[in-house]
Design an enzyme around this catalytic site. Sequence first.
Site, PDB file in Angstrom:
ATOM      1  N   ARG A   1      70.350   4.538 -38.135  1.00  0.00           N
ATOM      2  CA  ARG A   1      69.495   5.456 -38.903  1.00  0.00           C
ATOM      3  C   ARG A   1      69.285   4.804 -40.267  1.00  0.00           C
ATOM      4  O   ARG A   1      70.238   4.504 -40.967  1.00  0.00           O
ATOM      5  CB  ARG A   1      70.177   6.807 -39.068  1.00  0.00           C
ATOM      6  CG  ARG A   1      69.354   7.774 -39.909  1.00  0.00           C
ATOM      7  CD  ARG A   1      70.114   9.029 -40.206  1.00  0.00           C
ATOM      8  NE  ARG A   1      70.254   9.806 -38.994  1.00  0.00           N
ATOM      9  CZ  ARG A   1      71.172  10.747 -38.828  1.00  0.00           C
ATOM     10  NH1 ARG A   1      72.049  11.006 -39.757  1.00  0.00           N
ATOM     11  NH2 ARG A   1      71.229  11.430 -37.713  1.00  0.00           N
TER      12      ARG A   1
ATOM     13  N   LYS B   1      73.705   4.082 -48.947  1.00  0.00           N
ATOM     14  CA  LYS B   1      74.882   4.898 -49.229  1.00  0.00           C
ATOM     15  C   LYS B   1      75.632   4.415 -50.459  1.00  0.00           C
ATOM     16  O   LYS B   1      75.588   3.250 -50.838  1.00  0.00           O
ATOM     17  CB  LYS B   1      75.827   4.927 -48.018  1.00  0.00           C
ATOM     18  CG  LYS B   1      75.240   5.634 -46.798  1.00  0.00           C
ATOM     19  CD  LYS B   1      75.094   7.124 -47.045  1.00  0.00           C
ATOM     20  CE  LYS B   1      74.398   7.842 -45.919  1.00  0.00           C
ATOM     21  NZ  LYS B   1      75.226   8.301 -44.869  1.00  0.00           N
TER      22      LYS B   1
END
Length: 173
Positions: A152, A118
């Site tokens: 995840r 991210k």
Amino acid sequence: YPKIEIKLTIGNREEIREAMHGYDLDFAVMGRPPADVPVIVMHNRDDADPAIDIITDMKTFFLRSLDIAAKAGIARDKIVLDPGIGFGKTAEQSMIALARLREFEMFGLPILVGASRKRFIASVSPSEPKERLAGSIAAHLIAAQRGAKIIRTHDVAETLQALRVANAIEGKQ
């Protein structure tokens, strides 16, 4: 670090339904999932707003989405909460959500975290997405330590190794 159950699901999106913006936005489009299909309710905002208290916003969002899910007949034991790291949040807000993840235990539901590659990682250590493995692992270790039951990740083997090593070390206390 708590013991975690590892389950790999590759390709079959029908195994888990994900309400990317909560049920108030996606339920009509998604339709009601079969009774045995887990549902992920992920916090998201249309735009990041650095002025808001992101934790309060997330709690309000989850309360509203859980109410909608209950009224729609979704069994509570089939719901997983996802703080939506990187979705409609500033880098700072994504890090706050991870740091304060335990606050979502108030819902009594499993928490899923997907912090893999991210953008918030690059705000701490400038890097391209494929260069964010170490930052992703660090975020996932913190998430597991703070109560995430599902991780995840893009980098399954590396993340799994890190979680196993952390569990083994913690077990020696």
